[in-house]
Design a protein around this motif. Sequence first.
Motif, PDB file in Angstrom:
ATOM      1  N   LYS A 191       0.899  -1.154   0.114  1.00  0.00           N
ATOM      2  CA  LYS A 191       0.094  -0.105  -0.010  1.00  0.00           C
ATOM      3  C   LYS A 191       0.855   1.202   0.212  1.00  0.00           C
ATOM      4  O   LYS A 191       1.903   1.212   0.194  1.00  0.00           O
ATOM      5  CB  LYS A 191      -0.966   0.034   1.291  1.00  0.00           C
ATOM      6  N   ALA A 192       0.269   2.386  -0.088  1.00  0.00           N
ATOM      7  CA  ALA A 192       0.949   3.648  -0.202  1.00  0.00           C
ATOM      8  C   ALA A 192       1.508   3.799   1.209  1.00  0.00           C
ATOM      9  O   ALA A 192       0.792   3.602   2.099  1.00  0.00           O
ATOM     10  CB  ALA A 192       0.244   5.003  -0.537  1.00  0.00           C
ATOM     11  N   GLY A 193       2.767   4.293   1.192  1.00  0.00           N
ATOM     12  CA  GLY A 193       3.475   4.299   2.704  1.00  0.00           C
ATOM     13  C   GLY A 193       4.275   3.540   2.950  1.00  0.00           C
ATOM     14  O   GLY A 193       5.360   3.391   3.540  1.00  0.00           O
ATOM     15  N   ASP A 194       4.405   2.288   2.181  1.00  0.00           N
ATOM     16  CA  ASP A 194       5.454   0.860   2.427  1.00  0.00           C
ATOM     17  C   ASP A 194       6.668   1.704   2.047  1.00  0.00           C
ATOM     18  O   ASP A 194       6.620   2.361   1.141  1.00  0.00           O
ATOM     19  CB  ASP A 194       4.929  -0.136   1.849  1.00  0.00           C
ATOM     20  N   VAL A 195       7.744   1.056   2.647  1.00  0.00           N
ATOM     21  CA  VAL A 195       9.052   1.695   2.270  1.00  0.00           C
ATOM     22  C   VAL A 195       9.797   0.486   1.540  1.00  0.00           C
ATOM     23  O   VAL A 195       9.632  -0.756   1.702  1.00  0.00           O
ATOM     24  CB  VAL A 195       9.773   1.649   3.690  1.00  0.00           C
ATOM     25  N   LEU A 196      10.713   0.817   0.680  1.00  0.00           N
ATOM     26  CA  LEU A 196      11.459   0.204  -0.175  1.00  0.00           C
ATOM     27  C   LEU A 196      12.914   0.170   0.346  1.00  0.00           C
ATOM     28  O   LEU A 196      13.244   1.333   0.678  1.00  0.00           O
ATOM     29  CB  LEU A 196      11.644   0.775  -1.521  1.00  0.00           C
ATOM     30  N   ILE A 197      13.509  -0.924   0.675  1.00  0.00           N
ATOM     31  CA  ILE A 197      14.722  -1.095   1.094  1.00  0.00           C
ATOM     32  C   ILE A 197      15.472  -1.512  -0.057  1.00  0.00           C
ATOM     33  O   ILE A 197      15.207  -2.636  -0.570  1.00  0.00           O
ATOM     34  CB  ILE A 197      14.608  -2.017   2.426  1.00  0.00           C
ATOM     35  N   ALA A 198      16.883  -0.938  -0.346  1.00  0.00           N
ATOM     36  CA  ALA A 198      18.003  -1.479  -1.190  1.00  0.00           C
ATOM     37  C   ALA A 198      18.852  -2.419  -0.664  1.00  0.00           C
ATOM     38  O   ALA A 198      19.240  -2.150   0.298  1.00  0.00           O
ATOM     39  CB  ALA A 198      18.307  -0.214  -1.880  1.00  0.00           C
ATOM     40  N   LEU A 199      19.176  -3.209  -1.458  1.00  0.00           N
ATOM     41  CA  LEU A 199      20.209  -4.226  -0.832  1.00  0.00           C
ATOM     42  C   LEU A 199      21.459  -3.804  -2.053  1.00  0.00           C
ATOM     43  O   LEU A 199      21.023  -4.097  -3.292  1.00  0.00           O
ATOM     44  CB  LEU A 199      19.965  -5.785  -1.138  1.00  0.00           C
ATOM     45  N   ALA A 200      22.361  -3.418  -1.732  1.00  0.00           N
ATOM     46  CA  ALA A 200      23.647  -3.255  -2.797  1.00  0.00           C
ATOM     47  C   ALA A 200      24.068  -4.057  -3.371  1.00  0.00           C
ATOM     48  O   ALA A 200      24.019  -5.498  -3.067  1.00  0.00           O
ATOM     49  CB  ALA A 200      24.922  -2.500  -1.834  1.00  0.00           C
ATOM     50  N   SER A 201      24.310  -3.970  -4.944  1.00  0.00           N
ATOM     51  CA  SER A 201      25.053  -4.938  -5.459  1.00  0.00           C
ATOM     52  C   SER A 201      26.436  -5.075  -5.500  1.00  0.00           C
ATOM     53  O   SER A 201      26.815  -4.238  -4.819  1.00  0.00           O
ATOM     54  CB  SER A 201      24.486  -4.729  -7.300  1.00  0.00           C
ATOM     55  N   SER A 202      26.929  -5.822  -6.161  1.00  0.00           N
ATOM     56  CA  SER A 202      28.465  -6.059  -6.032  1.00  0.00           C
ATOM     57  C   SER A 202      29.098  -5.466  -7.396  1.00  0.00           C
ATOM     58  O   SER A 202      30.138  -5.087  -7.605  1.00  0.00           O
ATOM     59  CB  SER A 202      28.914  -7.444  -6.355  1.00  0.00           C
ATOM     60  N   GLY A 203      28.174  -4.901  -8.520  1.00  0.00           N
ATOM     61  CA  GLY A 203      28.534  -4.413  -9.688  1.00  0.00           C
ATOM     62  C   GLY A 203      27.587  -4.406 -10.576  1.00  0.00           C
ATOM     63  O   GLY A 203      26.463  -4.523 -10.246  1.00  0.00           O
ATOM     64  N   VAL A 204      28.123  -4.865 -11.746  1.00  0.00           N
ATOM     65  CA  VAL A 204      27.108  -4.835 -12.808  1.00  0.00           C
ATOM     66  C   VAL A 204      26.320  -6.172 -13.088  1.00  0.00           C
ATOM     67  O   VAL A 204      25.302  -6.071 -13.690  1.00  0.00           O
ATOM     68  CB  VAL A 204      27.860  -4.771 -14.441  1.00  0.00           C
ATOM     69  N   HIS A 205      26.686  -7.090 -12.180  1.00  0.00           N
ATOM     70  CA  HIS A 205      26.073  -8.398 -11.993  1.00  0.00           C
ATOM     71  C   HIS A 205      26.064  -9.066 -13.702  1.00  0.00           C
ATOM     72  O   HIS A 205      27.202  -8.946 -13.985  1.00  0.00           O
ATOM     73  CB  HIS A 205      24.805  -8.135 -11.611  1.00  0.00           C
ATOM     74  N   SER A 206      24.976  -9.435 -14.074  1.00  0.00           N
ATOM     75  CA  SER A 206      24.995 -10.285 -15.372  1.00  0.00           C
ATOM     76  C   SER A 206      24.039  -9.659 -16.578  1.00  0.00           C
ATOM     77  O   SER A 206      23.588 -10.392 -17.358  1.00  0.00           O
ATOM     78  CB  SER A 206      24.773 -11.745 -15.063  1.00  0.00           C
ATOM     79  N   ASN A 207      23.892  -8.303 -16.468  1.00  0.00           N
ATOM     80  CA  ASN A 207      23.066  -7.675 -17.387  1.00  0.00           C
ATOM     81  C   ASN A 207      23.665  -6.441 -17.933  1.00  0.00           C
ATOM     82  O   ASN A 207      24.393  -5.720 -17.586  1.00  0.00           O
ATOM     83  CB  ASN A 207      21.883  -7.219 -16.501  1.00  0.00           C
ATOM     84  N   GLY A 208      23.116  -6.212 -19.142  1.00  0.00           N
ATOM     85  CA  GLY A 208      23.567  -5.159 -19.869  1.00  0.00           C
ATOM     86  C   GLY A 208      24.828  -5.183 -20.364  1.00  0.00           C
ATOM     87  O   GLY A 208      25.395  -4.274 -20.747  1.00  0.00           O
ATOM     88  N   PHE A 209      25.525  -6.181 -20.664  1.00  0.00           N
ATOM     89  CA  PHE A 209      26.717  -6.404 -21.298  1.00  0.00           C
ATOM     90  C   PHE A 209      27.027  -6.241 -22.565  1.00  0.00           C
ATOM     91  O   PHE A 209      28.184  -5.729 -23.149  1.00  0.00           O
ATOM     92  CB  PHE A 209      27.689  -7.665 -20.809  1.00  0.00           C
ATOM     93  N   SER A 210      26.182  -6.220 -23.358  1.00  0.00           N
ATOM     94  CA  SER A 210      26.080  -5.836 -24.726  1.00  0.00           C
ATOM     95  C   SER A 210      26.466  -4.281 -24.961  1.00  0.00           C
ATOM     96  O   SER A 210      27.142  -3.948 -25.745  1.00  0.00           O
ATOM     97  CB  SER A 210      24.941  -6.147 -25.421  1.00  0.00           C
ATOM     98  N   LEU A 211      25.818  -3.637 -24.042  1.00  0.00           N
ATOM     99  CA  LEU A 211      25.993  -2.005 -24.047  1.00  0.00           C
ATOM    100  C   LEU A 211      27.242  -1.855 -23.429  1.00  0.00           C
ATOM    101  O   LEU A 211      28.147  -1.063 -23.849  1.00  0.00           O
ATOM    102  CB  LEU A 211      24.885  -1.396 -22.998  1.00  0.00           C
ATOM    103  N   VAL A 212      27.827  -2.548 -22.584  1.00  0.00           N
ATOM    104  CA  VAL A 212      29.026  -2.397 -21.849  1.00  0.00           C
ATOM    105  C   VAL A 212      30.092  -2.579 -22.801  1.00  0.00           C
ATOM    106  O   VAL A 212      31.051  -1.729 -22.922  1.00  0.00           O
ATOM    107  CB  VAL A 212      29.106  -3.318 -20.529  1.00  0.00           C
ATOM    108  N   ARG A 213      30.204  -3.684 -23.627  1.00  0.00           N
ATOM    109  CA  ARG A 213      31.084  -4.123 -24.386  1.00  0.00           C
ATOM    110  C   ARG A 213      31.183  -3.024 -25.604  1.00  0.00           C
ATOM    111  O   ARG A 213      32.263  -2.502 -26.148  1.00  0.00           O
ATOM    112  CB  ARG A 213      30.848  -5.230 -25.185  1.00  0.00           C
ATOM    113  N   LYS A 214      30.137  -2.424 -25.990  1.00  0.00           N
ATOM    114  CA  LYS A 214      29.981  -1.282 -27.014  1.00  0.00           C
ATOM    115  C   LYS A 214      30.618  -0.090 -26.468  1.00  0.00           C
ATOM    116  O   LYS A 214      31.505   0.550 -27.227  1.00  0.00           O
ATOM    117  CB  LYS A 214      28.693  -1.103 -27.476  1.00  0.00           C
TER     118      LYS A 214
END
Length: 344
Positions: A176-199
């Motif tokens: 519901k509205a007012g609930d809180v979002l808690i972030a857990l930090a990543s270690s880096g790029v992980h395994s997504n977006g590497f086609s863009l990274v390589r370009k």
Amino acid sequence: MNSYSESYKKAGVDVTAGYRAVELMKAHVARTMTSGVLSGIGGFGGLFELDMTGISKPVLVSGTDGVGTKLKIAFLMDKHSTVGIDCVAMCVNDIICCGAKPQFFLDYIAVGKNYPEKVADIVSGVAEGCVQSGCALVGGETAEMPGFYPVDEYDLAGFSVGVVDKDKILKPDTQKAGDVLIALASSGVHSNGFSLVRKVFTVNEETLGRQFADLGTSLGECLLTPTKIYVKPILSLLERVNVKAISHITGGGFYENIPRSLPKGISAKIERSAVQVLPIFDLIARTGHIPERDMFNTFNMGVGMIVSVDKQDADKVISILNAAGEHAYVLGELVESEEGVIIC
């Protein structure tokens, strides 16, 4: 006596290399054995007995994924011991989003040429990912495919199966509205977006070896950092707090993944200044002249997972996660809106 075919070897498939690879990987697989494993390597199927303690209505949850073009970085650096962690992480981090505990994992490695030591190196990473997530590596497949893959390249994918009591499946509709979002930090790029990274970096051996002060390491070492596995801290959290929803921030970044766990009429409002962006993402954006909207729609930006909880539980959640070795912090809140994700 092992089988052998000289004709098949002349076609590019060396079955003896396969046997050697299996022998080399046995020690790695042994690290992942749990009490539920009923079979060893070599059978036609991996047998696993579920521990039903405390589960009255078992629901199986499955997840499958690969490592993607991050593998190109591993090829160029000739480093293969970490991509297996990525493969496991991409599966088990999905499974945990509904509250399920991963039970077992199977991998699939397709190679142009079977170099036993390299295959064992890959499997060592898969085993490490399984250990980190508490699941067993009960089987897999190594396929030698000459003429299909270059001799020094391979593909890596896998899948995992978890279990959760039906009454304990997370209920995103209760948000519901007012609930809180808690972030857990990543270690880096992980395994997504590497086609863009390589370009962006025109990736080759030279660019991967470049040192960047902001990264504290070479570009290649930074990009190969394994995907963080969140299974154990999340399972611990679920035992102590009413978590309403979890989002795994993978391909599609914030704008695709957060809405997957939101009920209709509710959006995630995120304070841009609250996002603790890792240096690698600033470097990608700056080097590639990538608009911020595209960055948040492609990468995790330093946030690997997001949990949604009642506002009164936020401090407790952060305390539990930080005590478990995670870096957790308030990212934003839920609001009444149809926009899905609002970054302001």
